[in-house]
Design a protein around this motif. Sequence first.
Motif, PDB file in Angstrom:
ATOM      1  N   ILE A  67       4.279   0.416   4.999  1.00  0.00           N
ATOM      2  CA  ILE A  67       3.888  -0.417   3.855  1.00  0.00           C
ATOM      3  C   ILE A  67       5.029  -0.384   2.830  1.00  0.00           C
ATOM      4  CG2 ILE A  67       2.210  -0.733   2.000  1.00  0.00           C
ATOM      5  CD1 ILE A  67       0.146   0.684   3.772  1.00  0.00           C
ATOM      6  N   PRO A  68       5.490  -1.540   2.354  1.00  0.00           N
ATOM      7  CA  PRO A  68       6.602  -1.551   1.386  1.00  0.00           C
ATOM      8  C   PRO A  68       6.317  -0.625   0.203  1.00  0.00           C
ATOM      9  CG  PRO A  68       6.140  -3.775   2.132  1.00  0.00           C
ATOM     10  CD  PRO A  68       5.059  -2.909   2.703  1.00  0.00           C
ATOM     11  N   PRO A  69       7.219   0.292  -0.093  1.00  0.00           N
ATOM     12  CA  PRO A  69       6.972   1.274  -1.164  1.00  0.00           C
ATOM     13  C   PRO A  69       6.837   0.648  -2.546  1.00  0.00           C
ATOM     14  CG  PRO A  69       9.240   1.391  -0.373  1.00  0.00           C
ATOM     15  CD  PRO A  69       8.507   0.500   0.571  1.00  0.00           C
ATOM     16  N   SER A  70       7.340  -0.586  -2.717  1.00  0.00           N
ATOM     17  CA  SER A  70       7.253  -1.237  -4.028  1.00  0.00           C
ATOM     18  C   SER A  70       5.889  -1.877  -4.274  1.00  0.00           C
ATOM     19  CB  SER A  70       8.344  -2.306  -4.154  1.00  0.00           C
ATOM     20  OG  SER A  70       8.169  -3.312  -3.165  1.00  0.00           O
ATOM     21  N   TRP A  71       5.056  -1.942  -3.241  1.00  0.00           N
ATOM     22  CA  TRP A  71       3.752  -2.575  -3.410  1.00  0.00           C
ATOM     23  C   TRP A  71       2.828  -1.689  -4.239  1.00  0.00           C
ATOM     24  CZ3 TRP A  71       1.562  -5.396   1.528  1.00  0.00           C
ATOM     25  CH2 TRP A  71       2.416  -6.461   1.858  1.00  0.00           C
ATOM     26  N   THR A  72       2.014  -2.350  -5.056  1.00  0.00           N
ATOM     27  CA  THR A  72       0.982  -1.658  -5.828  1.00  0.00           C
ATOM     28  C   THR A  72      -0.383  -2.250  -5.471  1.00  0.00           C
ATOM     29  OG1 THR A  72       1.239  -3.209  -7.675  1.00  0.00           O
ATOM     30  CG2 THR A  72       2.564  -1.184  -7.731  1.00  0.00           C
ATOM     31  N   ALA A  73      -1.439  -1.570  -5.926  1.00  0.00           N
ATOM     32  CA  ALA A  73      -2.817  -2.019  -5.663  1.00  0.00           C
ATOM     33  C   ALA A  73      -3.023  -2.291  -4.173  1.00  0.00           C
ATOM     34  CB  ALA A  73      -3.146  -3.261  -6.489  1.00  0.00           C
ATOM     35  N   VAL A  74      -2.555  -1.359  -3.353  1.00  0.00           N
ATOM     36  CA  VAL A  74      -2.607  -1.535  -1.900  1.00  0.00           C
ATOM     37  C   VAL A  74      -4.028  -1.303  -1.373  1.00  0.00           C
ATOM     38  CG1 VAL A  74      -1.790  -0.643   0.316  1.00  0.00           C
ATOM     39  CG2 VAL A  74      -0.191  -0.915  -1.594  1.00  0.00           C
ATOM     40  N   LYS A  75      -4.449  -2.201  -0.491  1.00  0.00           N
ATOM     41  CA  LYS A  75      -5.735  -2.056   0.198  1.00  0.00           C
ATOM     42  C   LYS A  75      -5.526  -2.308   1.685  1.00  0.00           C
ATOM     43  CE  LYS A  75      -9.083  -3.241  -3.414  1.00  0.00           C
ATOM     44  NZ  LYS A  75     -10.234  -4.121  -3.749  1.00  0.00           N
ATOM     45  N   LYS A  76      -6.311  -1.593   2.497  1.00  0.00           N
ATOM     46  CA  LYS A  76      -6.275  -1.786   3.947  1.00  0.00           C
ATOM     47  C   LYS A  76      -7.627  -2.327   4.408  1.00  0.00           C
ATOM     48  CE  LYS A  76      -5.606   2.467   4.698  1.00  0.00           C
ATOM     49  NZ  LYS A  76      -5.544   3.728   5.452  1.00  0.00           N
ATOM     50  N   GLY A  77      -7.576  -3.326   5.270  1.00  0.00           N
ATOM     51  CA  GLY A  77      -8.801  -3.888   5.837  1.00  0.00           C
ATOM     52  C   GLY A  77      -8.682  -3.966   7.346  1.00  0.00           C
ATOM     53  N   ILE A  78      -9.813  -4.029   8.007  1.00  0.00           N
ATOM     54  CA  ILE A  78      -9.809  -4.001   9.469  1.00  0.00           C
ATOM     55  C   ILE A  78     -10.611  -5.178  10.021  1.00  0.00           C
ATOM     56  CG2 ILE A  78     -11.846  -2.511   9.642  1.00  0.00           C
ATOM     57  CD1 ILE A  78     -10.441  -1.078  11.979  1.00  0.00           C
ATOM     58  N   PHE A 125      -9.120  -3.325  17.477  1.00  0.00           N
ATOM     59  CA  PHE A 125      -9.143  -3.741  16.076  1.00  0.00           C
ATOM     60  C   PHE A 125      -7.717  -4.053  15.643  1.00  0.00           C
ATOM     61  CE2 PHE A 125      -8.658   0.807  16.470  1.00  0.00           C
ATOM     62  CZ  PHE A 125      -7.549   1.077  15.674  1.00  0.00           C
ATOM     63  N   VAL A 126      -7.588  -4.653  14.466  1.00  0.00           N
ATOM     64  CA  VAL A 126      -6.268  -4.895  13.883  1.00  0.00           C
ATOM     65  C   VAL A 126      -6.377  -4.675  12.376  1.00  0.00           C
ATOM     66  CG1 VAL A 126      -6.661  -7.392  13.629  1.00  0.00           C
ATOM     67  CG2 VAL A 126      -4.330  -6.500  13.682  1.00  0.00           C
ATOM     68  N   TYR A 127      -5.346  -4.070  11.809  1.00  0.00           N
ATOM     69  CA  TYR A 127      -5.330  -3.800  10.373  1.00  0.00           C
ATOM     70  C   TYR A 127      -4.587  -4.893   9.614  1.00  0.00           C
ATOM     71  CZ  TYR A 127      -7.533   0.705   9.497  1.00  0.00           C
ATOM     72  OH  TYR A 127      -8.455   1.707   9.305  1.00  0.00           O
ATOM     73  N   VAL A 128      -5.128  -5.212   8.430  1.00  0.00           N
ATOM     74  CA  VAL A 128      -4.494  -6.120   7.479  1.00  0.00           C
ATOM     75  C   VAL A 128      -4.278  -5.332   6.189  1.00  0.00           C
ATOM     76  CG1 VAL A 128      -4.712  -8.278   6.175  1.00  0.00           C
ATOM     77  CG2 VAL A 128      -5.661  -8.113   8.495  1.00  0.00           C
ATOM     78  N   VAL A 129      -3.075  -5.423   5.622  1.00  0.00           N
ATOM     79  CA  VAL A 129      -2.755  -4.694   4.389  1.00  0.00           C
ATOM     80  C   VAL A 129      -2.446  -5.707   3.289  1.00  0.00           C
ATOM     81  CG1 VAL A 129      -1.247  -2.990   3.294  1.00  0.00           C
ATOM     82  CG2 VAL A 129      -1.819  -2.777   5.732  1.00  0.00           C
ATOM     83  N   ARG A 130      -3.025  -5.460   2.119  1.00  0.00           N
ATOM     84  CA  ARG A 130      -2.790  -6.331   0.967  1.00  0.00           C
ATOM     85  C   ARG A 130      -2.218  -5.510  -0.187  1.00  0.00           C
ATOM     86  NH1 ARG A 130      -7.777  -9.318  -1.967  1.00  0.00           N
ATOM     87  NH2 ARG A 130      -8.078  -7.207  -2.805  1.00  0.00           N
TER      88      ARG A 130
END
Length: 330
Positions: A67-78, A125-130
């Motif tokens: 996950i890019p280290p500069s990202w904030t408010a990170v959430k993971k969904g499946i 399953f597959v993960y989506v990161v926001r």
Amino acid sequence: MKKYLNLIILQFFFFGAMAQAPANKLQLPLTYVDGYGPYFQAMAGLSWDDENPLNSWFKTYKDIKGIPPSWTAVKKGIIFFDIRQFAYQNYATGNISKDFYIELQNCWNWKPDTTLLSKTPINCFVYVVRGKNSAGKQMLVVDSQGNLDVADDTPFEPVKHPRASTPPLKETIQVAYQKLIGGKVTDLKAPIMLKNDSSMLWFNIPRHAKAQFRQNGRNYDLNISNDFISDDFSEARITLAQNKITTMQGMDSISNKGEYITIGKKIYRNNGVIADRLELEEITDTLENVSSGVARIENKYLLGQRTHTRAQTLAWFKPYQGSLSKLRHP
């Protein structure tokens, strides 16, 4: 009272005939096709991992690398390709409790057939990161390789679409996943669709299935849908390929699991998809047997309800049938 008794007998006859009739079941292999076919393009809201340790799913969550280290408010969904497989493998590995596993079975009305499930964990399953990048823009990245590492995937800014719309198929992302087929873990790929609106992130898996069989010299093509929210087709929704589900009236042509569908001159029960085969159970012969039985009971009932049956009317003649003298001298 006699009327109701006959109706009760009729019910026993009907269900008894259904139970005793030999089952003529068709097992139709499926072909999977990308796209929505004739069905409505349904979507579901993506659920994000709940980091509360008291959450029953908590131990099933995976760490995602890259996950890019500069990202904030990170959430993971499946997104689940097969949530039943996911539940079974996590129960087998101790990530969910027995009580919760039983609760899921009751909730889903599901009796696990372990011959169709893998105890060894598979990527079903597959993960989506926001997250928000350094410019404050909301970004998404999908673990398209299924390796729990998004360093080899390209982040993108989700395009906003109106809530009532579905993005074009060209916006799908091909992702890798695994499925147990014929007792073997098989590597597959499928498209997923993501849609962002003002309220949440939506997804679907634009894939349906087809099956074909021959009846009385004619081929019939069937479409099978699972509402596009997984790759599990066990709760098959089937319709003849000639039917277009473009209006609410068109929904009447869909047969859900456990319901009936008329194909040609025969009626079949939709038993769902089992091991990648659609099972249709012919009930036409059973209904014909029941119909004949109903006619016999109905005829007997109606004759019995007549005020004066022929036998009652001629009852006076019975003493004379075997006596020639009584006939001559009544």
